[in-house]
Design an enzyme around this catalytic site. Structure first.
Site, PDB file in Angstrom:
ATOM      1  N   GLY A 278       0.775  -1.240   0.000  1.00  0.00           N
ATOM      2  CA  GLY A 278       0.000   0.000   0.000  1.00  0.00           C
ATOM      3  C   GLY A 278       0.800   1.279   0.000  1.00  0.00           C
ATOM      4  N   PRO A 321       4.762  -4.959  -0.875  1.00  0.00           N
ATOM      5  CA  PRO A 321       4.655  -3.832  -1.812  1.00  0.00           C
ATOM      6  C   PRO A 321       4.469  -4.315  -3.250  1.00  0.00           C
ATOM      7  CG  PRO A 321       6.951  -4.238  -1.267  1.00  0.00           C
ATOM      8  CD  PRO A 321       6.142  -5.201  -0.440  1.00  0.00           C
ATOM      9  N   GLY A 322       3.521  -3.733  -3.942  1.00  0.00           N
ATOM     10  CA  GLY A 322       3.342  -4.028  -5.367  1.00  0.00           C
ATOM     11  C   GLY A 322       3.672  -2.771  -6.141  1.00  0.00           C
ATOM     12  N   ARG A 360      -7.266   3.593 -14.354  1.00  0.00           N
ATOM     13  CA  ARG A 360      -7.149   4.161 -13.007  1.00  0.00           C
ATOM     14  C   ARG A 360      -7.687   5.595 -12.922  1.00  0.00           C
ATOM     15  NH1 ARG A 360      -3.296   5.039 -10.421  1.00  0.00           N
ATOM     16  NH2 ARG A 360      -4.063   4.283  -8.423  1.00  0.00           N
ATOM     17  N   CYS A 391     -15.282   4.717 -26.758  1.00  0.00           N
ATOM     18  CA  CYS A 391     -16.556   5.385 -26.970  1.00  0.00           C
ATOM     19  C   CYS A 391     -17.197   5.800 -25.662  1.00  0.00           C
ATOM     20  CB  CYS A 391     -17.477   4.470 -27.751  1.00  0.00           C
ATOM     21  SG  CYS A 391     -16.858   4.250 -29.398  1.00  0.00           S
ATOM     22  N   TYR A 421      -0.855  -1.729 -11.916  1.00  0.00           N
ATOM     23  CA  TYR A 421      -2.315  -1.683 -12.089  1.00  0.00           C
ATOM     24  C   TYR A 421      -2.767  -1.030 -13.389  1.00  0.00           C
ATOM     25  CZ  TYR A 421      -1.928  -2.897  -7.163  1.00  0.00           C
ATOM     26  OH  TYR A 421      -1.591  -3.517  -5.995  1.00  0.00           O
TER      27      TYR A 421
HETATM   28  N1  LLP Z   1      -1.253  -6.998  -0.158  1.00  0.00           N
HETATM   29  C1  LLP Z   1      -2.574  -7.136  -0.256  1.00  0.00           C
HETATM   30  C2  LLP Z   1      -3.258  -8.089   0.618  1.00  0.00           C
HETATM   31  C3  LLP Z   1      -3.290  -6.377  -1.170  1.00  0.00           C
HETATM   32  O1  LLP Z   1      -4.609  -6.514  -1.258  1.00  0.00           O
HETATM   33  C4  LLP Z   1      -2.610  -5.459  -1.998  1.00  0.00           C
HETATM   34  C5  LLP Z   1      -3.321  -4.650  -2.977  1.00  0.00           C
HETATM   35  C6  LLP Z   1      -1.209  -5.365  -1.879  1.00  0.00           C
HETATM   36  C7  LLP Z   1      -0.568  -6.139  -0.938  1.00  0.00           C
HETATM   37  C8  LLP Z   1      -0.383  -4.447  -2.735  1.00  0.00           C
HETATM   38  O2  LLP Z   1      -0.721  -3.107  -2.600  1.00  0.00           O
HETATM   39  P1  LLP Z   1       0.212  -1.987  -3.281  1.00  0.00           P
HETATM   40  O3  LLP Z   1       1.539  -1.995  -2.562  1.00  0.00           O
HETATM   41  O4  LLP Z   1       0.396  -2.369  -4.708  1.00  0.00           O
HETATM   42  O5  LLP Z   1      -0.542  -0.734  -3.130  1.00  0.00           O
HETATM   43  N2  LLP Z   1      -6.117  -1.387  -8.398  1.00  0.00           N
HETATM   44  C9  LLP Z   1      -5.819  -0.416  -7.355  1.00  0.00           C
HETATM   45  C10 LLP Z   1      -5.022  -1.024  -6.246  1.00  0.00           C
HETATM   46  C11 LLP Z   1      -5.708  -2.203  -5.611  1.00  0.00           C
HETATM   47  C12 LLP Z   1      -4.833  -2.827  -4.592  1.00  0.00           C
HETATM   48  C13 LLP Z   1      -5.373  -4.115  -4.151  1.00  0.00           C
HETATM   49  N3  LLP Z   1      -4.574  -4.761  -3.183  1.00  0.00           N
HETATM   50  C14 LLP Z   1      -5.074   0.754  -7.990  1.00  0.00           C
HETATM   51  O6  LLP Z   1      -4.886   0.757  -9.198  1.00  0.00           O
HETATM   52  O7  LLP Z   1      -4.699   1.699  -7.298  1.00  0.00           O
END
Ligand code: LLP
Length: 463
Positions: A278, A321-322, A360, A391, A421
């Site tokens: 997150g 982290p993603g 997004r 469209c 994402y």
């Molecule tokens: N761990 C869990 C359990 C999660 O549900 C998520 C993201 C992450 C880690 C990774 O979060 P990050 O570090 O990437 O923020 N589609 C949305 C984000 C949805 C995130 C869902 N879960 C966007 O484009 O902002």
């Protein structure tokens, strides 16, 4: 296509009193390193290069729209996260941000673990040779078939998301004679300061088991009572694109409190806690993300302090982290098509992609930056909205930004920080063909996810 100057749209001075966009950067030719991947620079002719390759060549070889991923930046970010957390913690890359077999191999080589949240992500990980014990399996509604595959593959942990899933996973593990390592995902009741759709720690939502009312304590009781489960810890993910560490601190404190309650009730000290992902990244120059070492220090300090005061051994910490790893490492390259100036309002710049490669902006009101990258320009800034070719009028890629007023059809523009994402949430809306992901490193570019073709579309349409 013509490179002649387009009749200039409204100048920023006409409209600066309206809207919520930032003022234009002093020099639109300067690429703010905060939002671009690390090897991005302009060459002597003013064209953007990444990994030593110019965008004109990339566009010619791979077409547009396309995502270009800076592989050495991706690897450097993996290393920064694992070095920041050190040997007593584990970094799980969240595959939902973007996953491909090449990415899985890079993660393995850089020593990271992987969080998957579907059978498809699990298959990709295993197919690329990820060792199953380095995989965590997530999801609020994992199917029986997915759980069976995860258990049979021997994933290192399944993160239990509900009371029903505790029983389901226990049953599947027992029937295979396995003791499955699990964590329980709790919702800690924190309101994360982010978009409602990507906040996950408040109670009124679908994920996890609430700490409130003793629900999580009851889940621990049940899991500890089942021989086929080895409860290794508690998991909390509070949301996404968060800059304020306060939410993580509250989350860590509440999770440690639960560990203390578990110790008091069961005489068991759970050895791990996972604080989720997150962490926010810079999409525009206004964003100020934290560095991994600051995040690691803040989290480990709070966990250590809370454990000391509760008389607990400090558990092993993991994070997921993603976005913070892959987000900044890629940009989307588009070719400019139709340009529509609206006197006194703004200029609409249409590109050859749109909401099918970046949903997004439409979904979360996300803000992005954009730059003219096939050349530099000394023309004055004009206020633009970068829109796609779909469209619907909500098909916006960048809501408010400035580009040079001599922008013309055929110019290449790029939107940075699209590594997370965007490809993973891409769609075929209007039968758009999803763009390729091209990894660029040290003067070499290679496709890691190929562009979809019309044959791909027709193959699924079985008549
Ligand atoms: N761990 C869990 C359990 C999660 O549900 C998520 C993201 C992450 C880690 C990774 O979060 P990050 O570090 O990437 O923020 N589609 C949305 C984000 C949805 C995130 C869902 N879960 C966007 O484009 O902002």
């Amino acid at each position: 296509m013509s490179r002649s100057a387009h009749p200039a749209g409204p100048r920023h001075a006409d409209v600066l009193t309206e809207g919520h966009y930032s003022a234009p950067a002093a020099d639109l030719n300067v690429l703010d390193e905060k939002v671009w991947s690390r090897t991005v620079t302009r060459d002597a002719d003013g064209a953007l290069t990444v990994g030593g390759i110019g965008v004109a060549r990339l566009a010619e070889e791979f077409g547009t729209p396309a995502y270009f991923l800076d592989e050495s930046d991706f690897r450097a970010r993996c290393r920064a996260w694992s070095e920041a957390f050190g040997p007593d913690a584990d970094v799980f890359y969240a595959g939902k941000a973007f996953l491909s077999r090449a990415v899985v191999r890079w993660l393995q080589e850089e020593g990271l673990h992987l969080d998957v949240c579907s059978g498809g992500e699990l298959t990709t990980a295993l197919d690329a040779g990820m060792s199953a014990e380095r995989i965590a399996f997530h999801g609020n509604n994992k199917t029986v078939a997915e759980i069976e595959r995860a258990v049979e593959a021997g994933v290192g942990r399944i993160v239990l998301d509900s009371f029903q899933e505790i029983v389901r996973v226990a049953h599947i593990a027992r029937s295979r004679g396995v003791r499955q390592r699990v964590q329980i995902r709790v919702t800690v009741g924190v309101e994360a300061h982010t978009h409602e759709f990507i906040a996950t720690a408040h109670e009124d939502q679908k994920f996890g088991i609430a700490l409130a009312d003793g629900q999580a304590a009851e889940a621990v009781r049940r899991a500890l009572g089942l021989d086929s489960l080895e409860l290794i810890g508690i998991h909390s993910h509070i949301g996404s694109q968060i800059f304020d560490m306060a939410g993580f601190e509250v989350s860590a404190r509440r999770v440690v409190q639960l560990l203390a309650e578990v110790r008091d009730e069961h005489g068991v000290e759970l050895p791990e806690i996972d604080l989720g992902g997150g962490l926010g990244i810079a999409y525009t120059s206004d964003d100020d993300p934290r560095e991994p070492h600051e995040i690691a220090k803040a989290l480990s300090d709070i966990v250590t302090r809370e454990c000391e005061s509760a008389g607990l051994r400090t558990p092993r910490i993991s994070v997921e982290p993603g976005r913070a790893i892959v987000g900044p490492t890629a940009f989307t390259l588009y070719e400019v098509g139709t340009i529509k100036p609206l006197e006194g309002l703004r200029t609409y710049v249409s590109v050859d992609g749109g909401m099918s490669d970046n949903i997004r902006t439409a979904l979360y009101d996300a803000e992005y930056s954009v730059a003219l990258v096939s050349r530099t320009s000394d023309a004055e800034p004009m206020l633009v909205r970068v829109v796609g070719k779909h469209c619907e009028s909500g098909d916006i890629v960048v809501k408010d930004a400035f580009l040079p007023a001599d922008l013309a059809p055929g110019d290449l523009i790029a939107v940075p920080a699209t590594g997370a994402y965007c490809r993973s949430m891409a769609s075929n809306y209007n039968h758009a063909l999803r763009p390729p992901v091209v990894a660029v490193r040290d003067g070499e570019a290679r496709v890691i996810v190929r562009r979809e073709t019309e044959e791909d579309l027709l193959r699924l349409d079985v008549g």
